[in-house]
Design a protein around this motif. Structure first.
Motif, mmCIF file in Angstrom:
data_model
loop_
_atom_site.group_PDB
_atom_site.id
_atom_site.type_symbol
_atom_site.label_atom_id
_atom_site.label_comp_id
_atom_site.label_asym_id
_atom_site.label_seq_id
_atom_site.Cartn_x
_atom_site.Cartn_y
_atom_site.Cartn_z
ATOM 1 N N GLN A 192 0.835 -1.190 0.000
ATOM 2 C CA GLN A 192 0.000 0.000 0.000
ATOM 3 C C GLN A 192 0.879 1.252 0.000
ATOM 4 O OE1 GLN A 192 -3.622 -0.209 2.663
ATOM 5 N NE2 GLN A 192 -2.448 -1.908 3.536
ATOM 6 N N TYR A 193 0.335 2.311 -0.561
ATOM 7 C CA TYR A 193 1.069 3.578 -0.595
ATOM 8 C C TYR A 193 0.095 4.730 -0.388
ATOM 9 C CZ TYR A 193 -0.906 4.302 -5.211
ATOM 10 O OH TYR A 193 -1.793 4.489 -6.253
ATOM 11 N N LEU A 194 0.657 5.875 -0.033
ATOM 12 C CA LEU A 194 -0.138 7.090 0.124
ATOM 13 C C LEU A 194 0.746 8.293 -0.182
ATOM 14 C CD1 LEU A 194 -2.676 8.680 1.113
ATOM 15 C CD2 LEU A 194 -1.719 8.510 3.428
ATOM 16 N N ALA A 195 0.210 9.208 -0.967
ATOM 17 C CA ALA A 195 0.880 10.490 -1.225
ATOM 18 C C ALA A 195 -0.066 11.613 -0.829
ATOM 19 C CB ALA A 195 1.257 10.615 -2.699
ATOM 20 N N ARG A 196 0.461 12.596 -0.134
ATOM 21 C CA ARG A 196 -0.331 13.753 0.298
ATOM 22 C C ARG A 196 0.303 15.013 -0.267
ATOM 23 N NH1 ARG A 196 -3.331 12.435 5.215
ATOM 24 N NH2 ARG A 196 -2.581 10.493 6.176
ATOM 25 N N VAL A 197 -0.536 15.943 -0.728
ATOM 26 C CA VAL A 197 -0.071 17.220 -1.265
ATOM 27 C C VAL A 197 -0.808 18.349 -0.553
ATOM 28 C CG1 VAL A 197 0.229 18.626 -3.345
ATOM 29 C CG2 VAL A 197 0.241 16.117 -3.532
ATOM 30 N N ILE A 198 -0.053 19.283 0.000
ATOM 31 C CA ILE A 198 -0.654 20.493 0.553
ATOM 32 C C ILE A 198 0.115 21.691 0.016
ATOM 33 C CG2 ILE A 198 -1.540 19.422 2.658
ATOM 34 C CD1 ILE A 198 0.837 20.548 4.155
ATOM 35 N N VAL A 199 -0.510 22.864 0.074
ATOM 36 C CA VAL A 199 0.137 24.066 -0.446
ATOM 37 C C VAL A 199 0.070 25.182 0.587
ATOM 38 C CG1 VAL A 199 -0.445 23.442 -2.814
ATOM 39 C CG2 VAL A 199 -1.942 24.987 -1.549
ATOM 40 N N LYS A 200 1.006 26.099 0.462
ATOM 41 C CA LYS A 200 1.037 27.299 1.296
ATOM 42 C C LYS A 200 1.116 28.490 0.350
ATOM 43 C CE LYS A 200 3.847 27.353 4.928
ATOM 44 N NZ LYS A 200 5.107 27.523 5.724
ATOM 45 N N LEU A 201 0.204 29.439 0.504
ATOM 46 C CA LEU A 201 0.127 30.584 -0.392
ATOM 47 C C LEU A 201 0.554 31.870 0.304
ATOM 48 C CD1 LEU A 201 -3.368 30.181 -2.142
ATOM 49 C CD2 LEU A 201 -1.185 29.175 -2.809
ATOM 50 N N LYS A 202 1.141 32.749 -0.493
ATOM 51 C CA LYS A 202 1.286 34.138 -0.065
ATOM 52 C C LYS A 202 0.285 34.930 -0.892
ATOM 53 C CE LYS A 202 5.353 35.835 0.828
ATOM 54 N NZ LYS A 202 6.727 36.380 0.637
ATOM 55 N N GLU A 203 -0.726 35.463 -0.232
ATOM 56 C CA GLU A 203 -1.846 36.115 -0.913
ATOM 57 C C GLU A 203 -2.567 35.096 -1.785
ATOM 58 O OE1 GLU A 203 -2.721 39.015 0.106
ATOM 59 O OE2 GLU A 203 -0.897 39.294 1.290
ATOM 60 N N GLY A 204 -3.528 35.536 -2.571
ATOM 61 C CA GLY A 204 -4.259 34.662 -3.470
ATOM 62 C C GLY A 204 -5.281 33.788 -2.775
ATOM 63 N N ASN A 205 -5.872 32.896 -3.558
ATOM 64 C CA ASN A 205 -6.957 32.044 -3.066
ATOM 65 C C ASN A 205 -6.698 30.584 -3.422
ATOM 66 O OD1 ASN A 205 -8.914 34.155 -2.125
ATOM 67 N ND2 ASN A 205 -8.714 34.770 -4.278
ATOM 68 N N LEU A 206 -7.066 29.695 -2.520
ATOM 69 C CA LEU A 206 -6.953 28.256 -2.741
ATOM 70 C C LEU A 206 -8.346 27.642 -2.694
ATOM 71 C CD1 LEU A 206 -5.322 25.576 -2.947
ATOM 72 C CD2 LEU A 206 -5.319 25.539 -0.436
ATOM 73 N N SER A 207 -8.648 26.838 -3.689
ATOM 74 C CA SER A 207 -9.893 26.066 -3.688
ATOM 75 C C SER A 207 -9.568 24.663 -4.191
ATOM 76 C CB SER A 207 -10.955 26.724 -4.576
ATOM 77 O OG SER A 207 -10.506 26.773 -5.923
ATOM 78 N N SER A 208 -10.556 23.787 -4.196
ATOM 79 C CA SER A 208 -10.322 22.425 -4.655
ATOM 80 C C SER A 208 -11.577 21.878 -5.300
ATOM 81 C CB SER A 208 -9.909 21.526 -3.489
ATOM 82 O OG SER A 208 -10.922 21.451 -2.508
ATOM 83 N N ASP A 209 -11.372 20.928 -6.199
ATOM 84 C CA ASP A 209 -12.498 20.142 -6.681
ATOM 85 C C ASP A 209 -12.215 18.698 -6.281
ATOM 86 O OD1 ASP A 209 -10.647 19.214 -8.527
ATOM 87 O OD2 ASP A 209 -11.406 20.451 -10.170
ATOM 88 N N GLN A 210 -12.847 17.752 -6.938
ATOM 89 C CA GLN A 210 -12.756 16.361 -6.490
ATOM 90 C C GLN A 210 -11.333 15.817 -6.538
ATOM 91 O OE1 GLN A 210 -15.555 13.817 -8.451
ATOM 92 N NE2 GLN A 210 -14.878 11.969 -7.387
ATOM 93 N N ASN A 211 -10.529 16.257 -7.515
ATOM 94 C CA ASN A 211 -9.197 15.665 -7.655
ATOM 95 C C ASN A 211 -8.097 16.681 -7.954
ATOM 96 O OD1 ASN A 211 -9.847 16.322 -10.258
ATOM 97 N ND2 ASN A 211 -10.048 14.210 -10.977
ATOM 98 N N SER A 212 -8.296 17.946 -7.601
ATOM 99 C CA SER A 212 -7.282 18.968 -7.875
ATOM 100 C C SER A 212 -7.306 20.046 -6.802
ATOM 101 C CB SER A 212 -7.538 19.636 -9.238
ATOM 102 O OG SER A 212 -7.527 18.705 -10.283
#
Length: 738
Positions: A192-212
């Protein structure tokens, strides 16, 4: 640009609108443990040996193919498994200004800094300068990508993650996740494997959909990728989250600085300067092309490639994990060439040849751990096929401890694998003089020696004790009848390995003060082991016990020169006749082949102290290529990013060449430290090297001018006597205390 921290790998392609960043985890394997031993195999052993003695090698080979191979499909089966890509991070950039402008960026540049293990990409588009930085952190064990622009609100992108099969993607709490389970070849429930992705922004906006994850109007974006598998019961779900939580709390500069400090502890142990020239200002692809045509005008290329090899070693393995495989850790496929596994008839050994001499000694330990894991299954294989004591591994292995013969006699029945691995284990002791380590590996060395001693049979013609059946790796010969075969008894490589191994076990037991009786048995058996080489009628070293004619005189394997390198059984000083025969053997084999073959020939010529011929091989190795087909003959070369081409990509060419370049500068296998034993004309003008290692745990600095040493320093943890050859003269000195 290959990046790695010994566990995680990352290869960004620098795409302008769509960037693909290949992700790797050194532990991600399909397949599972299996027992593919044929426990009836040893019953055919007397018949096989009898046919070989009668000169009916082709009939013996038919029996080997029937009874003396692994059960099932072997390396072609799902249970064998493959080293696989983790997947890819895809970033779609929305540059403001439209696609028409995107086609013509200005000042586009990509780079990889070897001394900081940081890659970069920069360009100007629509009057905005964009910059990307990438590194696999040696601090919090995550991949980090920083994207910035010199004007506010210009970072707009969509981030997604995928792999070709067996994956599921979701977003949860602002985190992008990819998970899955590979096929184990039995019930489908493998690693089994798992990959996690998170982001850190300076200003701007972060949103998500089902797979992005979707970033809009940011001034700066930092992407963190954490990944792991459940290999060896690792708590991969918890650890991936912990790594991300720790990394994101730190400022980017803190994380970057700690990464560089930790990486540099290894990389900065050695520096090398072979001179410089205008070519260093060129992009790498055009520099490579120019070097192949005018190598004499770019002495710095050898230093760059040498340090690149050290960089790749540091980046592709880590103490406590796995050794680099055929692709290091940078596989981009599910069906990785040759399964991305461990080949034991030169390749995995070559991957480790540079680490001791280039001052990266601890990077040999993951291989030692892998070999320790082969002992128990190797004992079952020894009993099943040879009814012998000790342990044996043949030609191929994986992370699941496979030791059985391969699925075809022509290559799979080679006896050399386990004994050859013991050479790598011994070299770590020879360079480090670590008595505690020697005590740890002694049972491994003894078990291998016990196998060969137990499995040898007497040749009635010569009285020698020989392995039977065996092959000279992957090579074939003509019988007097005109038929061909691979199976024989006592191929030269086996005899050389056994001679070296027995001597090393004798030395180890003496140092440790144990096993006096077994030591005596080996000393007596050594009298019946063939010499390091037998010279054939045409002046070459025989590849087999009989003077067979090989079917391919330019075959890529040159296994019968094992005694020249990595062993020290053949040297110009102690065995000049055999050294001359080795030279003739190399002349007939020619200079071409896959990159790993060219690298091995470079090493042979360095050991023969022919610097210009070794340099010629180095130049051949750096021949630019874009070929991706699977190649077994002439070819070789490097890709524009200087990764070695088999083709396809196979990292042993990088590592073998690094070892070869070191061997041109220093040798310590012949009873003394030899400074500049194979210096080519191209490097004679000037040079300075600090931090090379010699056997006996000596550190060597030296500089030269016009081909002569002008200064040197040899140090060790305690001051002690050592013999050094300087400008052709052997002298005894006392090393400085380091």
């Amino acid at each position: 640009m290959p990046l790695g921290n010994g566990r995680l790998g990352m290869t960004p392609d620098g795409g302008l609108t769509n960037e693909k960043i290949v992700l790797n985890d050194i532990t991600l394997w399909s397949g599972s443990e299996q027992d593919a031993n044929n426990y009836e195999a040893h019953k055919s052993l007397p018949a096989i040996r009898k046919l070989i003695l009668e000169g009916k090698n082709d009939e013996a080979q038919a029996l080997v193919n029937r009874d003396f191979v692994c059960k099932g499909p072997g390396s072609g089966g799902a249970q064998w498994g493959k080293y696989q890509t983790l997947g890819a991070l895809d970033i779609h950039y929305d540059h403001k200004g439209g696609d028409a402008v995107i086609a013509t960026p200005e000042d586009y540049k990509r780079e990889l800094s070897l001394d900081s293990a940081i890659a970069g990409c920069s360009y100007t588009l629509n009057q905005v300068k964009y910059k990307r930085e990438y590194f696999c952190s040696f601090d919090d064990d995550v991949n980090i990508i920083k994207i910035s622009a010199d004007k506010p609100g210009m970072i707009n992108c969509r981030i997604s993650i995928s792999r070709p099969e067996k994956f599921a993607v979701k977003t949860e709490g602002g985190q992008l996740q990819m998970s899955g389970q590979l096929d184990n070849g039995t019930d489908g429930k493998g690693m089994q494997y798992l990959a996690r992705v998170i982001v850190k922004l300076k200003e701007g906006n972060l949103s998500s959909d089902q797979n992005s994850l979707i970033v809009k109007d940011a001034d700066e974006l930092i992407i963190y990728v954490s990944a792991a598998t459940d290999f060896r019961g690792f708590a991969f779900k918890e650890k991936t989250q912990q790594s991300l939580s720790s990394a994101i709390k730190k400022s980017y500069e803190t994380q970057k600085n700690r990464h560089v400090v930790n990486f540099s502890k290894l990389f900065n142990r050695l520096s090398i300067d072979l001179g410089s020239g205008e070519a260093e200002e060129r992009p790498t692809d055009s520099r490579l092309a120019a070097f192949y045509e005018h190598s004499e005008s770019d002495p710095g290329m050898a230093a760059l490639f040498f340090q690149y090899g050290r960089y790749l070693s540091i980046s592709s393995t880590r103490v406590g994990l796995l050794p680099p495989n055929l692709q290091g850790l940078w596989a981009k496929e599910i069906n990785t060439p040759w399964n991305g596994d461990y080949h034991l008839d030169v390749n995995v050994q070559m991957n480790h040849w540079p680490v001791e001499v280039t001052n990266l000694s601890e990077l040999n330990l993951p291989l030692a751990d892998l070999v320790k894991g082969l002992v128990k299954p190797g004992e079952r294989t020894a009993k099943a096929y040879y009814n012998a004591e000790g342990w044996i591994a043949h030609v191929i292995t994986n992370v699941w401890g496979f030791t059985e013969p391969g699925e075809s006699a022509s290559w799979g029945a080679a006896n050399a694998g386990s004994g050859w691995l013991c050479n790598n284990l011994w070299e770590h002791y020879a360079f480090s003089m670590d008595r505690k380590y020697l005590k740890e590996i002694y049972p491994v060395l003894k078990g291998s020696a016990l196998f060969y001693k137990s499995a040898q049979v007497k040749d009635p013609k010569t009285g020698w004790m020989l392995t039977s059946p065996s092959v000279s790796p992957e090579n074939t010969f003509y019988l007097p009848s005109g038929k061909t075969a691979s199976i024989s008894m006592g191929p030269t490589i086996d005899n050389q390995i056994i001679r070296e191994l027995f001597n090393n076990v004798i030395t180890a037991s003496t140092i440790l003060g144990i096993d006096a009786e077994f030591r005596k048995e080996l000393e007596n058996r050594l009298k019946l082991v063939p010499p390091a080489g037998v010279i054939s009628k045409d002046g070459r070293i025989r590849e087999w016990i009989e003077d067979y004619k090989e079917t391919d005189p330019r075959h890529r394997h040159i296994s019968h020169l094992y005694g020249l390198y990595p062993a020290s059984l053949i040297t110009p000083t102690r065995t000049p006749a055999l050294a001359g025969a080795a030279r003739k053997t190399l002349e007939v084999r020619g200079d071409d082949g896959p990159s790993w073959t060219i690298a091995y020939k470079l090493l042979f010529w360095a050991r023969l102290q022919d610097g210009n011929r070794a340099f010629k091989l180095f130049k051949e190795l750096l021949k630019p290529t874009l070929r991706l087909d699977i190649n077994y003959g002439a070819g070789g070369g490097v890709y524009p990013n200087m990764l070695s081409a088999g083709p396809p990509f196979q990292i042993d060419g990088n590592f073998g060449a690094t070892a070869g370049l070191a061997e041109m500068l220093i040798q310590s296998h012949d009873g003394f430290i030899d400074l500049l034993p194979a210096l080519p004309d191209a490097w004679k003008a000037y040079g300075n090297v600090k931090g090379l290692k010699a056997r006996g745990n000596f550190t060597v600095n030296m500089n030269w001018k016009d081909g002569r040493i002008t200064g040197y320093r040899i140090s060790s943890t305690t001051a002690k006597k050592v013999k050094v050859k300087v400008n052709g003269e052997i002298r005894e000195i006392i090393s400085e205390k380091s």
